[in-house]
Design an enzyme around this catalytic site. Structure first.
Site, PDB file in Angstrom:
ATOM      1  CG  HIS A 297       6.779  -3.247  14.142  1.00  0.00           C
ATOM      2  ND1 HIS A 297       6.289  -4.352  14.078  1.00  0.00           N
ATOM      3  CD2 HIS A 297       5.999  -2.175  14.451  1.00  0.00           C
ATOM      4  CE1 HIS A 297       4.861  -3.969  14.498  1.00  0.00           C
ATOM      5  NE2 HIS A 297       4.529  -2.619  14.391  1.00  0.00           N
ATOM      6  CE  LYS A 482      10.612 -16.872   8.217  1.00  0.00           C
ATOM      7  NZ  LYS A 482       9.827 -16.424   9.002  1.00  0.00           N
ATOM      8  NE  ARG A 483       9.324  -8.123   5.658  1.00  0.00           N
ATOM      9  CZ  ARG A 483      10.472  -7.494   6.251  1.00  0.00           C
ATOM     10  NH1 ARG A 483      11.641  -7.050   5.449  1.00  0.00           N
ATOM     11  NH2 ARG A 483      10.532  -7.658   7.687  1.00  0.00           N
ATOM     12  CE  LYS A 488      11.564 -11.288   7.487  1.00  0.00           C
ATOM     13  NZ  LYS A 488      10.593 -11.721   8.575  1.00  0.00           N
ATOM     14  CB  THR A 590       2.961 -12.645  12.783  1.00  0.00           C
ATOM     15  OG1 THR A 590       3.343 -12.496  11.439  1.00  0.00           O
ATOM     16  CG2 THR A 590       2.963 -11.572  13.727  1.00  0.00           C
ATOM     17  CE  LYS A 594       0.422 -15.024   9.173  1.00  0.00           C
ATOM     18  NZ  LYS A 594       1.333 -14.216   8.209  1.00  0.00           N
TER      19      LYS A 594
HETATM   20  C1  LIG Z   1       2.310 -13.673   8.155  1.00  0.00           C
HETATM   21  C2  LIG Z   1       2.759 -13.130   6.989  1.00  0.00           C
HETATM   22  C3  LIG Z   1       4.172 -12.535   6.880  1.00  0.00           C
HETATM   23  C4  LIG Z   1       5.072 -12.253   8.035  1.00  0.00           C
HETATM   24  O1  LIG Z   1       5.891 -13.561   8.320  1.00  0.00           O
HETATM   25  P1  LIG Z   1       7.022 -13.487   9.071  1.00  0.00           P
HETATM   26  O2  LIG Z   1       7.596 -14.889   9.186  1.00  0.00           O
HETATM   27  O3  LIG Z   1       6.760 -13.332  10.397  1.00  0.00           O
HETATM   28  O4  LIG Z   1       8.238 -12.813   8.694  1.00  0.00           O
HETATM   29  C5  LIG Z   1       4.501 -11.817   5.701  1.00  0.00           C
HETATM   30  N1  LIG Z   1       3.950 -11.892   4.249  1.00  0.00           N
HETATM   31  C6  LIG Z   1       2.623 -12.608   4.773  1.00  0.00           C
HETATM   32  C7  LIG Z   1       1.977 -12.569   3.118  1.00  0.00           C
HETATM   33  C8  LIG Z   1       2.142 -13.173   5.738  1.00  0.00           C
HETATM   34  O5  LIG Z   1       0.896 -13.702   5.712  1.00  0.00           O
END
Ligand SMILES: *Cc1c(COP(=O)(O)O)cnc(C)c1O
Length: 740
Positions: A297, A482-483, A488, A590, A594
């Site tokens: 990952h 995101k985290r 990032k 991911t 979304k």
């Molecule tokens: C989808 C999701 C992530 C992943 O987000 P990225 O932008 O791909 O890092 C992290 N936390 C939550 C709560 C999510 O739903």
């Protein structure tokens, strides 16, 4: 699902004088009773997904939807004068950190939806990922006691508990089964640690602090605990059915290791076969090689686990010996393949008194996969280049996906209904038919504008209630959720927002349409710089939001406690998805998928799955900027000097605001530390990409004035998002790797 039984039960439910928690538990238990049993798995091939994290989120709405009784329940409750949203604050199982854990949850959903036998194994943490609150703009961490209102979606299997042994302690792994509903009912089995005080700690926290020796050992125990419990039961079930013919084990079982966390179970498997079932080491190793596969990952070195032999020996001496023996076999094999010393060393499992878990995974795994095309290319050409040279069949790509059931049907009912009306096909049953939306007409674009406005209104109302920040609904909404991590580059967005702000004030951007920036992120509790970035953005938000001169132009909000449920609202109500990682560092992402599926344009770098998103939805319908992987490689080779890129007054002012007294870090000195790290190193090329980032944001703002053309871009993203359904990903795993 016995729908009659459910309807009868529901209609017999006395809702008077019951609080939300009671009703939530009663309806959930009723659904569990009517849903039927977990589908039979004996006598056929099954796949198992071992993951330290399952970021499930709320089960209530999703499960009722999968069981086909969500609408009925909604109607029933409104008939009683109740609102189904009354359960929103009750549960949100955050047994994971971010993308990796959410991926695991999406995969289980898709497999059940497709009728494929894929089951999950993980840990039933008592406390999930901490709850975040802001105090004076600083992150505070509160324990997430997710079971405090009950856990009606799990079934405890006391009779199937199993003893897991460490050198210094024994602990019971007690299974809790969460059914995963779809075309079939699969099983997510989470183990809870039970025993005396110390033993119980194993399943207490998700990622306990591991900056001490005790912390590291606890983490090691967690990894062994759940994966050994899983292998213990899989081998035992096999033995009961087929006796000692374990050479046939891989015909019935295939195991996917989600990242390196469960990789230790490959050694446990060999231990079981050699000690309990008396296989020779080499045949046990051979069977293991036909059973396991591994998903990588990340290429960030801090995430490629490596264990000190000393720690491993302290708690798992037998496992330490077995890994060393595997390592000897591996070295012999590398030599026979013609590896030179350097190459063998690169792939070595045991060197310098440490165990390299990614190398162990790669050696044992039949297939190793990356999670987006670019990421897999980087694995082949860089991180695992020697592996790829000597085992050219091993590495493959499986681009991540998200379940469109939760991330479109559930979180965006309005858009789903628009698709129903427009498409006239069973896109819900076969998401690939979403492609037929291409060639949509002006009428559809108008209807989409209305849907987006509705979802935006819902989101902004929610934010107003939760965060106390009011954003008018005519604002263009950008989101970066995101985290929190330096790679990032939330910090780059913060600077960009400041630049825009100063530009608005100076009149440079006098005709900029109103826009809002939404941030959402948790920082690891011990990650100092990430926490500093949260504080910095909160300072910026406070300044901009209280500037009356900008009240009609610009708003910034950092939402608290970003989690799956918040994400469901944000992805639906956002116009522009910010995906701005340093090229080469976001394996896939991911979140980007979304947003795309809900009709946000991507403003991002050529990184991870962004590349595949714009390849499908069109570069002209998205906003790509910034350095590519190749460009950064050149820059690094030439020598990068970050301060050279501070050559414009607004940019300078934005970056200098870290140290010139504009903002306060509460006297911690953290802003200065952050500033110096940028000026001296800027490892993530924030300053390098900032100029093109701001230009791109301004371009998006300019384009959005033409509502219809902009909506067409957004809709083109929806129309081409089917590829990013995890149904597609799971079909590929099922065909290429699992053969189920
Ligand atoms: C989808 C999701 C992530 C992943 O987000 P990225 O932008 O791909 O890092 C992290 N936390 C939550 C709560 C999510 O739903």
């Amino acid at each position: 699902m016995d729908k009659t039984l459910f309807s009868d039960g529901l209609n017999g439910l006395d809702t008077k004088n019951k609080d939300a928690v009671t009703l939530y538990n009663e309806i959930s238990l009723l659904a569990m009773k009517c849903a039927g049993d977990i589908s039979e798995t004996k006598g056929r091939r099954n796949a198992y997904y071992l993951s330290m994290e399952f970021l499930i989120g709320r089960s209530f709405y999703n499960n009722l939807m999968e069981l086909g009784v969500l609408e009925e329940t909604d109607k029933f409750l409104s008939g009683k004068g109740l609102d189904i949203r009354m359960f929103e604050e009750i549960e949100d199982a955050a047994l994971g950190n971010g993308g990796l854990g959410r991926l695991a949850a999406c995969f289980l959903d898709s497999a059940a939806g497709l009728g494929l036998p894929l089951h999950g194994y993980g840990i039933r943490y008592k406390y999930g990922l901490f709850k975040q609150a802001f105090k004076n703009g600083f992150q505070e961490e509160l324990p997430d006691d997710w079971q405090r209102f009950g856990d009606p979606w799990s079934i405890r299997r006391e009779d199937e508990k199993r003893l897991i042994e460490f050198a210094d302690m024994k602990v019971y792994a007690v299974p809790y089964d969460m059914p995963v509903f779809g075309k079939r009912i699969n099983r997510l089995r989470l183990f809870q640690a039970e025993g005396d005080g110390e033993a119980q700690k194993i399943s207490e926290y998700l990622y306990p602090a591991d900056d001490t020796k005790e912390g590291k050992i606890l983490r090691l125990r967690q990894e062994y605990f759940f994966s050994a419990a899983a292998l213990g039961e899989l081998t035992e079930h096999f033995f009961k059915q087929y006796g000692k013919r374990f050479e046939k084990f891989p015909e019935y079982n295939v195991i996917q290791l989600n990242d390196t966390h469960p990789v230790i179970c490959t050694a446990e498997f060999i231990r079981l076969l050699t000690v309990k079932y008396k296989f020779s080491f080499s045949s046990a190793l051979d069977i293991a090689k036909r059973t396991f596969n591994y998903t990588n990952h990340t290429i960030l070195p801090e995430a490629l686990e490596c264990w000190d032999e000393e720690y491993m020996r302290a708690v798992l001496p037998e496992i330490a010996d077995i890994i060393i023996r595997i390592s000897v076999y591996a070295d012999r094999e590398f030599q026979s393949l013609g590896c030179d010393k350097e190459q063998a060393k690169e792939m070595a499992i045991y060197k310098g008194g440490k165990f390299y878990m990614a190398n162990l995974a790669v050696y044992i795994a039949g297939k190793v996969n990356g999670v987006a095309e670019l990421h897999t290319e980087i694995l082949k050409n860089d991180l695992f280049k020697t592996v790829n040279r000597f085992y050219p069949e091993k590495l493959q790509n499986k681009t991540n996906g998200i379940t469109h059931r939760r991330w479109l049907e559930l979180c965006n009912k309005e858009l789903s209904e628009l698709l129903d009306r427009t498409l006239n096909n069973n896109w819900r049953g076969d998401i690939s038919r979403l492609n037929e939306l291409n060639g949509f007409n002006g009428e559809t674009a108008d209807a989409f504008i209305e849907v987006k406005q509705t979802k935006k209104r819902q989101l902004l109302n929610y934010i107003k209630d939760r965060e106390g920040v009011e954003i008018p609904e005519n604002f263009l909404v950008f989101a970066q959720v995101k985290r929190l991590h330096e790679y990032k580059r939330q910090l780059m967005t913060a600077f960009a927002v400041l630049e825009v702000y100063y530009g608005v004030k100076s009149g440079k951007y006098h005709d900029l349409p109103p826009c809002a920036f939404i941030f959402g992120a948790k920082s690891a509790p011990s990650y100092r710089r990430a926490k500093t970035i949260i504080k910095f953005i909160n300072e910026i938000a406070a300044k901009i939001n209280s500037d009356v001169q900008c009240a009609e132009r610009l708003k910034v909000v950092f939402v608290q406690n970003y989690n799956v449920s918040y994400a469901e609202k944000i992805v639906a109500g956002t116009d522009v998805s910010l995906q701005v990682s340093t090229a080469g560092l976001e394996a896939s992402g991911t979140g980007n998928m979304k947003f795309m599926m809900n009709g946000a344009v991507t403003c991002g770098t050529m990184d991870g799955a962004n590349i595949e998103i714009v390849e499908r939805a069109g570069k002209e319908n998205n906003y790509i900027f910034g350095a590519t992987v190749e460009e950064l490689a050149r820059l690094k080779a030439e020598g990068y000097s970050p301060s050279e890129y501070l050559d414009n007054p607004e940019r300078c002012k934005a970056v200098e605001s870290l140290i010139d007294g504009t903002f306060s870090d509460g006297g911690t000195g953290n802003f200065k530390e952050l500033y110096e790290s940028l000026i001296n190193e800027d490892n993530y090329f924030v300053l390098y990409d900032l100029e093109s980032y701001v230009k791109t944001i301004i371009q998006v703002c300019t384009d959005c004035k033409d509502k219809k053309t902009f909506a067409a871009k957004q809709l083109a993203n929806v129309a081409n998002s089917a590829f990013f359904s995890s149904d597609r990903t799971i079909k590929q795993y099922a065909q290429d790797i699992w053969k189920i």
